[in-house]
Motif scaffolding. Structure first.
Motif: not given
Ligand SMILES: [Fe+2]
Ligand SMILES: [Fe+2]
Length: 304
Positions: A41-43, A76-77, A82-87, A49-54
């Motif tokens: 979370g940027r703040r 999430w975008y 703000a921080g490109s390291q994701v899981t 965690t969120t489900p996204v279509v890929h």
């Protein structure tokens, strides 16, 4: 740092179903390729965690910040900008969901247009989403960490792990010092801050620490998969570390709930007792992790 109550994640049922069914979800998502994306979370710094279509493109995963055509980008975008390291968590041929550490790269120009059009051809709802908003829906490529691909990057991952441990140790020292101040009636008893405000500050600092540790574990759980794949002899080490994360996660969730309910100013000893419970074994965990993972990627464990 925002210490206001946090609403339960409305996606929790889908996330639970995803994890229990090797990435498959029924209902409106039946047959839709999904992954779980966790960003910081940027703040708040809290894992989100969120489900996204890929869409798969070789080794990378492409995701689309459509937010169902709403005028604003999805959280999430904004977080990954703000921080490109994701899981990411994905279903696998082994029949179980696995987490992977990944680096997010926002696509632009023709490459973005090519993949967005590709997605519209597969799923026409995405064409509608773009028509509903004036913002250009972003396409993001997620590159899973591969420890075999780049030795320098692998060593950097090891060095990052030590740096994060140091930051978490410093935050923990800070939180403990504040608890000490509160129990003593304020820093040196001359501080003009009333104890109630000090308690609010303490709560904020505790949450910063909690979220920091949760985020650290989330990222590590993803990186561990890369260690398992590249260094099979480390599988038992990783199993132990994952199990320890699991125990700490539960304690962290309980502690976070306590912080949100908020004990009164004279209840500070409870903060301390519960915090001690959360961090029991944390130093041993850090040391075991450093001693066992760092040599594999050519990084040196710190001397203590
Ligand atoms: Fe860990
Ligand atoms: Fe760690």
């Amino acid at each position: 740092m925002n210490a206001t109550p946090v609403a339960p994640n409305p996606n929790d049922p889908i996330i639970g179903e995803f994890r229990a069914n090797n990435g498959k979800v029924g209902g409106v998502f039946d047959g839709v390729p999904l992954l779980l994306l966790t960003t910081a979370g940027r703040r708040t710094g809290r894992p989100h965690t969120t489900p996204v279509v890929h869409l798969r493109d070789g080794g990378r995963y492409l995701v689309f910040a459509s937010n169902a055509g709403r005028p604003e980008h999805p959280d999430w975008y904004e977080n990954l900008v703000a921080g490109s390291q994701v899981t990411i968590e994905v279903g696998t041929e082994e029949g179980r969901v696995r987490p992977f550490a990944a680096r997010a790269v926002v696509l632009d120009g023709d490459e973005r247009d090519h993949w967005y059009e590709h997605q519209c051809a597969l799923n026409p709802a995405f064409r509608r989403y773009q028509e509903q908003t004036t913002r250009r829906i972003a396409v993001v490529a997620l590159h899973p960490l591969d420890l075999s691909a780049d030795a320098a990057r692998a060593r950097m991952i090891g060095e990052q792990l030590v740096r994060h441990h140091e930051e978490l140790r410093a935050e923990l020292r800070d939180v403990r010092a504040r608890i000490g101040d509160l129990l003593a009636g304020g820093p040196g008893r001359t501080d003009p801050i009333p104890p109630a405000d000090l308690t609010a500050q303490l709560r904020r600092h505790c949450l910063t620490f909690c979220y920091g540790l949760q985020m650290h574990h989330t990222r590590e759980n993803g990186a561990f998969s890369a260690f398992e794949d590249e260094f099979p002899h480390l599988v038992p080490v990783v199993e132990r570390l994952r199990a320890e994360h699991h125990v700490m996660e539960k304690a962290l969730r309980d502690f976070e709930a306590l912080l949100r309910e908020g004990p009164s100013g004279d209840d500070v000893t409870r903060f301390r007792t519960e915090l001690d419970r959360v961090v029991t074994g944390l130093e041993d965990h850090f040391a075991y992790e450093e001693a066992n993972l760092l040599p594999a990627v050519g990084a040196t464990p710190p001397q203590r």
